[in-house]
Design an enzyme around this catalytic site. Sequence first.
Site, PDB file in Angstrom:
ATOM      1  N   ARG A  35       0.821  -1.226   0.000  1.00  0.00           N
ATOM      2  CA  ARG A  35       0.000   0.000   0.000  1.00  0.00           C
ATOM      3  C   ARG A  35       0.845   1.262   0.000  1.00  0.00           C
ATOM      4  O   ARG A  35       0.476   2.256  -0.630  1.00  0.00           O
ATOM      5  CB  ARG A  35      -0.944  -0.021   1.196  1.00  0.00           C
ATOM      6  CG  ARG A  35      -2.048  -1.037   0.989  1.00  0.00           C
ATOM      7  CD  ARG A  35      -2.961  -1.076   2.170  1.00  0.00           C
ATOM      8  NE  ARG A  35      -4.119  -1.906   1.867  1.00  0.00           N
ATOM      9  CZ  ARG A  35      -4.838  -2.529   2.782  1.00  0.00           C
ATOM     10  NH1 ARG A  35      -4.513  -2.428   4.059  1.00  0.00           N
ATOM     11  NH2 ARG A  35      -5.877  -3.251   2.431  1.00  0.00           N
ATOM     12  N   LYS A 218     -19.993 -16.770  -0.157  1.00  0.00           N
ATOM     13  CA  LYS A 218     -21.418 -16.509   0.095  1.00  0.00           C
ATOM     14  C   LYS A 218     -22.122 -15.764  -1.020  1.00  0.00           C
ATOM     15  O   LYS A 218     -21.608 -14.777  -1.540  1.00  0.00           O
ATOM     16  CB  LYS A 218     -21.560 -15.687   1.378  1.00  0.00           C
ATOM     17  CG  LYS A 218     -21.261 -16.484   2.605  1.00  0.00           C
ATOM     18  CD  LYS A 218     -21.499 -15.619   3.813  1.00  0.00           C
ATOM     19  CE  LYS A 218     -21.350 -16.426   5.080  1.00  0.00           C
ATOM     20  NZ  LYS A 218     -21.312 -15.541   6.239  1.00  0.00           N
ATOM     21  N   GLY A 375     -10.243  -9.179  -2.182  1.00  0.00           N
ATOM     22  CA  GLY A 375      -9.170  -9.761  -1.384  1.00  0.00           C
ATOM     23  C   GLY A 375      -8.667 -11.124  -1.826  1.00  0.00           C
ATOM     24  O   GLY A 375      -7.496 -11.280  -2.183  1.00  0.00           O
ATOM     25  N   GLY A 398     -13.604  -3.980  -0.855  1.00  0.00           N
ATOM     26  CA  GLY A 398     -14.961  -3.464  -0.663  1.00  0.00           C
ATOM     27  C   GLY A 398     -15.307  -2.385  -1.670  1.00  0.00           C
ATOM     28  O   GLY A 398     -16.408  -2.353  -2.218  1.00  0.00           O
TER      29      GLY A 398
HETATM   30  P1  AMP Z   1     -15.204 -14.300  -0.464  1.00  0.00           P
HETATM   31  O1  AMP Z   1     -14.563 -13.537   0.651  1.00  0.00           O
HETATM   32  O2  AMP Z   1     -16.687 -14.317  -0.433  1.00  0.00           O
HETATM   33  O3  AMP Z   1     -14.616 -13.962  -1.816  1.00  0.00           O
HETATM   34  O4  AMP Z   1     -14.842 -15.815  -0.188  1.00  0.00           O
HETATM   35  C1  AMP Z   1     -13.542 -16.301  -0.184  1.00  0.00           C
HETATM   36  C2  AMP Z   1     -13.523 -17.582   0.589  1.00  0.00           C
HETATM   37  O5  AMP Z   1     -14.389 -18.511  -0.027  1.00  0.00           O
HETATM   38  C3  AMP Z   1     -12.168 -18.235   0.635  1.00  0.00           C
HETATM   39  O6  AMP Z   1     -11.696 -18.207   1.949  1.00  0.00           O
HETATM   40  C4  AMP Z   1     -12.443 -19.657   0.168  1.00  0.00           C
HETATM   41  O7  AMP Z   1     -11.814 -20.631   0.954  1.00  0.00           O
HETATM   42  C5  AMP Z   1     -13.933 -19.780   0.318  1.00  0.00           C
HETATM   43  N1  AMP Z   1     -14.503 -20.824  -0.534  1.00  0.00           N
HETATM   44  C6  AMP Z   1     -14.432 -20.914  -1.868  1.00  0.00           C
HETATM   45  N2  AMP Z   1     -15.019 -22.053  -2.288  1.00  0.00           N
HETATM   46  C7  AMP Z   1     -15.479 -22.688  -1.200  1.00  0.00           C
HETATM   47  C8  AMP Z   1     -16.169 -23.927  -0.982  1.00  0.00           C
HETATM   48  N3  AMP Z   1     -16.507 -24.707  -1.994  1.00  0.00           N
HETATM   49  N4  AMP Z   1     -16.497 -24.244   0.271  1.00  0.00           N
HETATM   50  C9  AMP Z   1     -16.154 -23.448   1.304  1.00  0.00           C
HETATM   51  N5  AMP Z   1     -15.500 -22.274   1.171  1.00  0.00           N
HETATM   52  C10 AMP Z   1     -15.158 -21.896  -0.071  1.00  0.00           C
END
Ligand code: AMP
Length: 418
Positions: A35, A218, A375, A398
């Site tokens: 950064r 999610k 991230g 974000g």
């Molecule tokens: P996000 O912050 O929503 O982009 O999510 C990133 C996180 O999603 C990472 O830590 C991944 O380990 C998790 N992730 C991706 N695919 C899966 C999965 N099939 N089951 C559980 N966690 C997952």
Amino acid sequence: MMTIDKFNFAGKKAIVRVDFNVPLDENGKITDDTRIRGALPTLKKILADGGALIIMSHMGKPKGKVNAKYSLSQVVDAVSEKLGVKVQFAPDCAKASDAAAALKPGEVLLLENLRFYGEEEGKPVGIDKEDPAYDAAKKEMKAKQKDFAKTLASYADCYVNDAFGTAHRKHASTAVIADYFDADNKMLGYLMEKEVNAIDNVLKNAKHPFTAIIGGSKVSSKLAVIKNLLDKVDNLIIGGGMGFTFIKAQGGKIGDSLHEDDLMPEALNVIAAAKEKGVNLSLSVATVAGDKFANDANRQTVDIYNIPDGWEGMDASDESLANWKEIIMQSKTILWNGPVGVFEFENFAHGTGEIAKYVAEATQKNGAYSLVGGGDSVAAVNKFGLADKVSYVSTGGGAMLEAIEGKTLPGVAAIKGE
Ligand code: AMP
């Protein structure tokens, strides 16, 4: 709109909002200076023109209270070294008028953490959201936020915002302060310009076919992004943990895979909207499942609609990857946000690594424009050493997500006057 390239800083004092929220170890040593390096082109241009610099930033979440753990004094030496100028430090960001007034061309003053004041975020300090007095306290704090911004503005002749990571926040130093400078004396820094242009490239000037790859854990955190993209993309690849909500919503058996039951209706809406808008929605067809959430889990590849109980989908299968590769290699614009598996576990990182490779290959061989952000997908391209093989890697998680949702970023709007 004024731009940093057009502006001559000679003899001027510039107050620059940067993102020096760098990770520190337990001894206060910087563990990743990305950064700080990101802000250097802007800071150096101002000094090279013959301007004086007042640098301001937040660090961590001190929630309106002075906390030595989050003191920006810890970055003074690193900034001095990188700028090649001895940086002075103002231990109270709201009481720096004298230090700012004394600055000569070529000199640099770094202000202490802005978030030692609740005014920066405009949030009341030490009062709970549920407290009946919260609303009144918030109103009062919003008024104080203006005064705080005005004080910061009084230190300088012009204002530069180069903190993309906080551009989605309407804070004193990221947005409110801009009201105290006229249009000719406020501008985006180089890093901000690059980020804003990268997002405009995909959202406003995309070449088609345009493919978005959305992964991660999610649906809830990316639903707004997905909805906005449905009006723009030709292909929408949904992978990773969030994909299972879509599979379950269509009657699939997903074993113990991650999912959000309450978002199943929304998932069905997305499927219907994609059909209606002619967007090719590509979900996984099979997954590499594990029998526990751990790197050393037993693995098997199973049909995405028939995951056995006791197993959870943790990585993209070869079959899904082959489908996605074909789509990605035909694309002229690619936006990637979120891993397609639990890439932190070596044994389930294959799919995410492959996606990183396809995006890099489409960029290098086919001239596609690729933007990677958020991230974890940034961590993924770095992990696979492909960050310089894609068109742009966004630094602001974000802020980038909110921009893709179609929201105007307050930090950008304050300068553009939108
Ligand atoms: P996000 O912050 O929503 O982009 O999510 C990133 C996180 O999603 C990472 O830590 C991944 O380990 C998790 N992730 C991706 N695919 C899966 C999965 N099939 N089951 C559980 N966690 C997952």
